[in-house]
Design an enzyme around this catalytic site. Structure first.
Site, PDB file in Angstrom:
ATOM      1  N   ASP A 117      -6.712   6.795 -11.608  1.00  0.00           N
ATOM      2  CA  ASP A 117      -5.910   5.591 -11.389  1.00  0.00           C
ATOM      3  C   ASP A 117      -5.073   5.338 -12.640  1.00  0.00           C
ATOM      4  O   ASP A 117      -5.372   5.872 -13.717  1.00  0.00           O
ATOM      5  CB  ASP A 117      -6.817   4.381 -11.114  1.00  0.00           C
ATOM      6  N   ASP A 144      -0.868   8.468 -13.385  1.00  0.00           N
ATOM      7  CA  ASP A 144       0.250   7.718 -12.819  1.00  0.00           C
ATOM      8  C   ASP A 144       0.940   8.652 -11.833  1.00  0.00           C
ATOM      9  O   ASP A 144       1.643   9.586 -12.233  1.00  0.00           O
ATOM     10  CB  ASP A 144       1.210   7.269 -13.924  1.00  0.00           C
ATOM     11  N   VAL A 145       0.749   8.404 -10.542  1.00  0.00           N
ATOM     12  CA  VAL A 145       1.279   9.346  -9.545  1.00  0.00           C
ATOM     13  C   VAL A 145       2.800   9.375  -9.545  1.00  0.00           C
ATOM     14  O   VAL A 145       3.398  10.330  -9.028  1.00  0.00           O
ATOM     15  CB  VAL A 145       0.749   9.050  -8.119  1.00  0.00           C
ATOM     16  N   ASN A 156      -4.436   8.572  -2.113  1.00  0.00           N
ATOM     17  CA  ASN A 156      -4.569   7.193  -1.649  1.00  0.00           C
ATOM     18  C   ASN A 156      -3.747   6.165  -2.423  1.00  0.00           C
ATOM     19  O   ASN A 156      -3.473   5.085  -1.905  1.00  0.00           O
ATOM     20  CB  ASN A 156      -6.071   6.843  -1.703  1.00  0.00           C
ATOM     21  N   TYR A 198       8.043  -0.677   2.302  1.00  0.00           N
ATOM     22  CA  TYR A 198       6.672  -0.175   2.476  1.00  0.00           C
ATOM     23  C   TYR A 198       6.531   0.595   3.793  1.00  0.00           C
ATOM     24  O   TYR A 198       5.955   1.694   3.822  1.00  0.00           O
ATOM     25  CB  TYR A 198       5.702  -1.357   2.447  1.00  0.00           C
ATOM     26  N   LYS A 244       5.485   4.588   4.429  1.00  0.00           N
ATOM     27  CA  LYS A 244       4.309   5.061   5.167  1.00  0.00           C
ATOM     28  C   LYS A 244       4.710   5.959   6.343  1.00  0.00           C
ATOM     29  O   LYS A 244       3.955   6.832   6.758  1.00  0.00           O
ATOM     30  CB  LYS A 244       3.457   3.871   5.618  1.00  0.00           C
ATOM     31  N   THR A 247      -8.689  -5.778   0.713  1.00  0.00           N
ATOM     32  CA  THR A 247      -8.702  -5.185  -0.627  1.00  0.00           C
ATOM     33  C   THR A 247      -7.836  -6.072  -1.526  1.00  0.00           C
ATOM     34  O   THR A 247      -7.110  -6.947  -1.034  1.00  0.00           O
ATOM     35  CB  THR A 247      -8.101  -3.759  -0.632  1.00  0.00           C
TER      36      THR A 247
HETATM   37  N1  LIG Z   1      -5.374  -2.876   2.260  1.00  0.00           N
HETATM   38  C1  LIG Z   1      -4.621  -2.703   3.315  1.00  0.00           C
HETATM   39  O1  LIG Z   1      -4.462  -3.610   4.174  1.00  0.00           O
HETATM   40  C2  LIG Z   1      -3.932  -1.375   3.558  1.00  0.00           C
HETATM   41  C3  LIG Z   1      -3.473  -1.087   4.848  1.00  0.00           C
HETATM   42  C4  LIG Z   1      -2.840   0.126   5.090  1.00  0.00           C
HETATM   43  C5  LIG Z   1      -2.691   1.036   4.050  1.00  0.00           C
HETATM   44  N2  LIG Z   1      -3.127   0.713   2.805  1.00  0.00           N
HETATM   45  C6  LIG Z   1      -2.923   1.710   1.755  1.00  0.00           C
HETATM   46  O2  LIG Z   1      -4.155   1.993   1.148  1.00  0.00           O
HETATM   47  C7  LIG Z   1      -3.929   2.487  -0.176  1.00  0.00           C
HETATM   48  C8  LIG Z   1      -4.848   1.746  -1.137  1.00  0.00           C
HETATM   49  O3  LIG Z   1      -4.495   0.369  -1.116  1.00  0.00           O
HETATM   50  P1  LIG Z   1      -5.549  -0.794  -1.394  1.00  0.00           P
HETATM   51  O4  LIG Z   1      -5.465  -1.722  -0.252  1.00  0.00           O
HETATM   52  O5  LIG Z   1      -6.852  -0.208  -1.795  1.00  0.00           O
HETATM   53  O6  LIG Z   1      -4.808  -1.510  -2.627  1.00  0.00           O
HETATM   54  P2  LIG Z   1      -5.315  -1.801  -4.111  1.00  0.00           P
HETATM   55  O7  LIG Z   1      -4.155  -2.482  -4.741  1.00  0.00           O
HETATM   56  O8  LIG Z   1      -6.632  -2.471  -4.087  1.00  0.00           O
HETATM   57  O9  LIG Z   1      -5.521  -0.357  -4.726  1.00  0.00           O
HETATM   58  C9  LIG Z   1      -4.435   0.499  -4.987  1.00  0.00           C
HETATM   59  C10 LIG Z   1      -4.772   1.292  -6.233  1.00  0.00           C
HETATM   60  O10 LIG Z   1      -3.690   2.206  -6.470  1.00  0.00           O
HETATM   61  C11 LIG Z   1      -3.445   2.210  -7.854  1.00  0.00           C
HETATM   62  N3  LIG Z   1      -2.075   2.618  -8.146  1.00  0.00           N
HETATM   63  C12 LIG Z   1      -0.927   1.930  -7.945  1.00  0.00           C
HETATM   64  N4  LIG Z   1       0.099   2.610  -8.432  1.00  0.00           N
HETATM   65  C13 LIG Z   1      -0.403   3.759  -8.959  1.00  0.00           C
HETATM   66  C14 LIG Z   1       0.174   4.849  -9.636  1.00  0.00           C
HETATM   67  N5  LIG Z   1       1.500   4.893  -9.906  1.00  0.00           N
HETATM   68  N6  LIG Z   1      -0.623   5.859 -10.028  1.00  0.00           N
HETATM   69  C15 LIG Z   1      -1.950   5.818  -9.793  1.00  0.00           C
HETATM   70  N7  LIG Z   1      -2.563   4.788  -9.189  1.00  0.00           N
HETATM   71  C16 LIG Z   1      -1.783   3.764  -8.781  1.00  0.00           C
HETATM   72  C17 LIG Z   1      -3.670   0.771  -8.305  1.00  0.00           C
HETATM   73  O11 LIG Z   1      -3.889   0.700  -9.715  1.00  0.00           O
HETATM   74  C18 LIG Z   1      -4.892   0.404  -7.493  1.00  0.00           C
HETATM   75  O12 LIG Z   1      -6.088   0.699  -8.184  1.00  0.00           O
HETATM   76  C19 LIG Z   1      -2.438   2.305  -0.454  1.00  0.00           C
HETATM   77  O13 LIG Z   1      -1.782   3.534  -0.250  1.00  0.00           O
HETATM   78  C20 LIG Z   1      -2.034   1.288   0.593  1.00  0.00           C
HETATM   79  O14 LIG Z   1      -0.669   1.372   0.925  1.00  0.00           O
HETATM   80  C21 LIG Z   1      -3.749  -0.461   2.533  1.00  0.00           C
END
Ligand SMILES: NC(=O)c1ccc[n+]([C@@H]2O[C@H](COP(=O)([O-])OP(=O)(O)OC[C@H]3O[C@@H](n4cnc5c(N)ncnc54)[C@H](O)[C@@H]3O)[C@@H](O)[C@H]2O)c1
Length: 247
Positions: free
Chosen positions: A38, A60-61, A87, A153, A157, A188
Site C-alpha cells: 500500500d 504506489d501503483v 485491488n 470512477y 472500472k 470500508t
Molecule cells: N467499498 C466499496 O463500496 C467498493 C465498491 C466497489 C469497488 N471497490 C473497489 O475496491 C477497492 C478497494 O477499495 P476500499 O473500499 O477497500 O477502499 P479503501 O479506501 O478502504 O482502501 C483502498 C486502499 O488503496 C490504497 N491506495 C490508494 N491509492 C493507492 C496507490 N496509488 N498505490 C497503492 N495503494 C493505493 C489506499 O491507501 C487504501 O489503503 C478499490 O479498487 C475500490 O474502487 C470498493
C-alpha cells in the site's frame, strides 16, 4: 489437512485498508505468504497483525518506478508470484460529467486504470516466471452498471472489466487465470464522510437489504484465486452486491 494457499506467494495491493486488508487476512489465514502492499503506510500494521511470513511493502501503483521496484524485489525474494489481488483504487469526486474536474479524472485514471494495468503487467511477468497463477482484479458493479455523478470512477472500472477479460484470453494457455470481483457498495473507509441518508438509501436498493462487508468480497477473491476450486474459471466478473445488479 493443508491450507489451500500453503506455499503460495500472494501480492495484495491497497492492502492497508478495507477490501485489500480483508483479502490479505483471508489469504494469509488460508496459508499464503502475503505481500501487504500500500502507499498509505497502513500496510505495516496489517502485516504485523498477520505475523510472519506476511510482509509489508510500500507501493504506489501510480508510479511505474514503484511497481517495477516491487516486481524486482518479488523476483529476488520469491522467484515469482502465484496470486495477485490487484485491488488498490480511489473513488474520486461526485460531479456531473460536464463539470467533472479533469485533474480529478486524471488522478482516478492514474490509480484505477494505469496503476492497475502496470500492476497487472508486473503480476503477469512474475506468473509467467512461476509457470502459472491467478489474478483477481477489483472492479466494481460500476464497471457494467452506470450510476450518475461518478463518471471518472465508473469509466475507470469499465476499463478494469475489459483489462480483466483481455488478459484472461491472452494467458489462458499459460496457466494464468484472470478474473475480477465487482463489489456493490461495501462498508470500508472509502465510504468515510458519506451522507448517512445516502448510505441508507443505497442500502434500501440492495435486494438483500444490507450493504456488503469486506469479508463478502475477500471470500470470493480467495475462491477465484484457488486453482483447486476455480480451475476452469477465467475472464469472469463476479458481482458481490446482494443482488443489486440482477435487476
Ligand atoms: N467499498 C466499496 O463500496 C467498493 C465498491 C466497489 C469497488 N471497490 C473497489 O475496491 C477497492 C478497494 O477499495 P476500499 O473500499 O477497500 O477502499 P479503501 O479506501 O478502504 O482502501 C483502498 C486502499 O488503496 C490504497 N491506495 C490508494 N491509492 C493507492 C496507490 N496509488 N498505490 C497503492 N495503494 C493505493 C489506499 O491507501 C487504501 O489503503 C478499490 O479498487 C475500490 O474502487 C470498493
Amino acid at each position: 489437512m493443508t491450507s489451500q494457499f500453503e506455499g503460495k506467494v500472494a501480492l495484495v495491493t491497497g492492502a492497508g485498508s478495507g477490501l485489500g486488508e480483508a483479502i490479505a487476512m483471508k489469504l494469509a489465514h488460508e496459508g499464503a505468504t502475503v505481500i501487504v502492499a500500500d502507499v498509505s503506510g497502513k500496510q505495516d500494521a496489517v502485516a504485523a497483525a498477520l505475523g510472519s511470513p506476511a510482509v509489508a511493502r510500500t507501493l504506489d501503483v501510480s508510479s511505474q518506478q514503484s511497481v517495477l521496484e516491487l516486481e524486482t524485489w518479488i523476483t529476488e525474494t520469491y522467484g515469482g508470484l502465484d496470486v495477485l489481488a490487484n485491488n488498490a483504487g480511489i473513488g474520486g469526486p461526485q460531479a456531473l460529467t460536464h463539470e467533472y474536474p479533469i485533474e480529478a479524472f486524471d488522478a482516478v485514471m492514474a490509480v484505477n486504470v494505469r496503476g492497475a494495468y502496470m500492476v497487472l503487467q508486473a503480476g503477469l511477468r512474475l506468473m509467467l516466471a512461476s509457470g502459472g497463477g491467478a489474478v483477481v482484479n477489483t472492479a466494481s458493479i460500476g464497471g457494467f452498471r452506470a450510476t450518475p455523478y461518478s463518471s471518472g470512477y465508473i469509466t475507470s472500472k469499465g476499463a478494469s472489466v475489459m483489462m480483466t477479460r483481455t488478459a484472461a484470453l491472452e494467458y489462458a494457455q499459460q496457466g494464468i487465470r484472470v478474473n475480477a470481483v465487482a463489489p456493490g457498495v461495501t462498508r470500508t473507509p472509502i465510504l468515510d464522510g458519506s451522507d448517512p441518508d445516502v448510505l441508507h438509501m443505497l442500502e434500501s436498493q440492495v435486494p438483500q437489504g444490507r450493504l456488503g462487508e469486506p469479508s463478502d468480497v475477500a471470500n470470493v477473491v480467495a475462491f477465484l484465486a484457488d486453482d483447486a476450486l476455480a480451475p476452469h474459471i477465467t475472464g469472469q466478473i463476479w458481482a458481490i452486491d446482494g443482488g443489486r445488479s440482477a435487476g
